[in-house]
Design a protein around this motif. Structure first.
Motif, PDB file in Angstrom:
ATOM      1  N   ARG A  64       1.062  -1.018  -0.073  1.00 22.42           N
ATOM      2  CA  ARG A  64      -0.172  -0.108   0.009  1.00 22.42           C
ATOM      3  C   ARG A  64       1.010   1.125  -0.076  1.00 22.42           C
ATOM      4  N   ARG A  67       2.893   1.477  -2.939  1.00 24.70           N
ATOM      5  CA  ARG A  67       1.453   2.222  -4.333  1.00 24.70           C
ATOM      6  C   ARG A  67       1.491   3.429  -4.456  1.00 24.70           C
ATOM      7  N   SER A  74       1.847   1.324 -10.918  1.00 26.36           N
ATOM      8  CA  SER A  74       1.691  -0.106 -11.550  1.00 26.36           C
ATOM      9  C   SER A  74       3.383  -1.117 -12.143  1.00 26.36           C
ATOM     10  N   GLY A  96      -2.758  -4.109  -3.894  1.00 29.42           N
ATOM     11  CA  GLY A  96      -2.609  -3.798  -5.521  1.00 29.42           C
ATOM     12  C   GLY A  96      -1.115  -4.581  -5.648  1.00 29.42           C
ATOM     13  N   THR A  98       0.523  -8.080  -6.752  1.00 30.91           N
ATOM     14  CA  THR A  98       0.487  -8.459  -8.398  1.00 30.91           C
ATOM     15  C   THR A  98      -0.161  -9.221  -8.482  1.00 30.91           C
TER      16      THR A  98
END
Length: 182
Positions: A64, A67, A74, A96, A98
């Motif tokens: 977090r 991000r 990304s 977030g 992946t």
């Protein structure tokens, strides 16, 4: 690729380092979340792998915070776990993360890192794109071409069909609803 591993286990760091040796990746090590945030704040990192449990915060919390940094919205962020935790996935994805890997699957993680495209990497392939809106068609065609793809764009499926039948395409992208007979 510049990979950051966030884990305080010297044994795991060493194992990860030996698996990455010869892969063309540069490895940066952080023992905790605060140290990881210092590293990503001061240098370019392509890929972050963090243990779920760190001494100063959990990996999801670190994700977090990462991000929120400019340039890391990304970036791939992989969470490493040593236990099967299905509930981690429901918390990790909204933060977030992946992907989640078990720590014993380091070879699979390395394959994932190698395959994960960098943001500006050029890719090869041929795309058939069908979109009836001229502005949307030209915009996406330009974006795809910028990344190295060959794009044949048509305004209708009727127009695209003979090309689809005659030429080999790696992917077909189409609007959900199109004008024409198809």
């Amino acid at each position: 690729r510049k990979v950051l591993l966030v884990d305080d286990s010297k044994m795991f760091q060493s194992m990860f380092q030996s698996v990455l040796a010869g892969s063309g990746c540069s490895l940066f090590l952080a023992n905790g979340g605060a140290e990881a945030l210092e590293i990503v704040g001061g240098r370019y990192i392509d890929f972050i792998c963090s243990s779920q449990y760190l001494r100063d915060m959990e990996g999801i919390e670190l994700c977090r915070k990462v991000r929120q940094l400019t340039g890391f919205v990304s970036k791939p962020f992989v969470l490493l776990t040593s236990v099967e935790a299905h509930d981690s996935l429901t918390l990790a994805l909204p933060a977030g993360v992946t992907e989640i890997f078990h720590k014993r699957d380091v070879a699979q993680l390395l394959a994932f890192i190698k395959r994960f495209p960098s943001r500006n990497a050029r890719i090869e392939g041929r795309v058939l794109y069908v979109e009836d809106s001229p502005s949307q068609r030209e915009f996406l065609k330009a974006v795809l071409q910028k990344h190295g793809l060959i794009v044949d764009a048509y305004s209708s499926a009727d127009e695209a069909w003979p090309h689809f039948m005659a030429d080999p395409y790696d992917v077909v992208i189409t609007d959900i609803v199109l004008d024409g007979m198809m």
